[in-house]
Design a protein around this motif. Structure first.
Motif, short mmCIF file in Angstrom:
data_model
loop_
_atom_site.label_atom_id
_atom_site.label_comp_id
_atom_site.label_asym_id
_atom_site.label_seq_id
_atom_site.Cartn_x
_atom_site.Cartn_y
_atom_site.Cartn_z
N ALA A 181 0.83 -1.20 0.00
CA ALA A 181 0.00 0.00 0.00
C ALA A 181 0.87 1.25 0.00
O ALA A 181 0.59 2.22 -0.73
N LEU A 182 1.93 1.25 0.78
CA LEU A 182 2.82 2.41 0.82
C LEU A 182 3.53 2.62 -0.52
O LEU A 182 3.69 3.76 -0.97
N ALA B 91 -6.72 7.56 7.76
CA ALA B 91 -5.98 7.84 8.99
C ALA B 91 -5.01 6.69 9.29
O ALA B 91 -3.87 6.92 9.71
N THR B 92 -5.46 5.47 9.05
CA THR B 92 -4.60 4.31 9.23
C THR B 92 -3.44 4.36 8.26
O THR B 92 -2.29 4.08 8.63
N LYS C 21 2.30 5.35 7.04
CA LYS C 21 3.29 6.16 6.34
C LYS C 21 4.28 6.78 7.33
O LYS C 21 5.48 6.80 7.08
N LYS C 22 3.77 7.26 8.44
CA LYS C 22 4.63 7.87 9.45
C LYS C 22 5.57 6.85 10.08
O LYS C 22 6.74 7.13 10.31
N LYS C 23 5.06 5.66 10.34
CA LYS C 23 5.85 4.63 11.02
C LYS C 23 6.79 3.87 10.09
O LYS C 23 7.92 3.57 10.46
N TYR C 24 6.31 3.51 8.90
CA TYR C 24 7.00 2.52 8.10
C TYR C 24 7.59 3.02 6.79
O TYR C 24 8.18 2.23 6.06
N SER C 25 7.48 4.29 6.48
CA SER C 25 8.03 4.75 5.20
C SER C 25 9.55 4.63 5.23
O SER C 25 10.20 4.92 6.23
N GLY C 26 10.09 4.11 4.16
CA GLY C 26 11.53 3.93 4.05
C GLY C 26 12.03 2.59 4.56
O GLY C 26 13.22 2.30 4.47
N LEU C 27 11.15 1.75 5.10
CA LEU C 27 11.56 0.44 5.60
C LEU C 27 11.34 -0.62 4.52
O LEU C 27 10.39 -0.56 3.76
N GLY C 28 12.23 -1.59 4.51
CA GLY C 28 12.05 -2.76 3.66
C GLY C 28 11.24 -3.80 4.38
O GLY C 28 10.93 -3.67 5.58
#
Length: 88
Positions: free
Chosen positions: A14-15, A36-37, A42-49
């Protein structure tokens, strides 16, 4: 811990789709979640593999278990101290 019902793969998919020209509302509708979810993801997991996200979730679960263990042991210690004080 509350389970959100989405796997790591679904969250990352989804991201990644949001990084393209796909609208967030459409992505949320497909995944059955709210915008909102999605913002929280996006705030927590953006940039993570995927492997980093799985490791993060495992560490959070382990941390939660350890906190419960410490709470149980602290309660046991407190109860034992009360018993010792009553005997003296």
């Amino acid at each position: 811990m509350v389970k959100n019902g989405h796997s790591e793969e679904q969250t990352l998919r989804a991201l990644r789709r949001a990084e393209t020209d796909t609208r967030v509302a459409d992505i949320c509708r497909e995944h059955g979640s709210r915008e909102a979810t999605f913002d929280i993801w996006k705030k927590k997991y953006s940039g993570l593999g995927l492997s980093e996200l799985r490791e993060l979730r495992q560490l959070r679960e382990e941390n939660s278990k350890l906190k419960h263990l410490v709470a149980d042991l602290s309660l046991d210690r407190h109860i034992l101290q009360e018993i010792v004080q009553k005997k003296l």
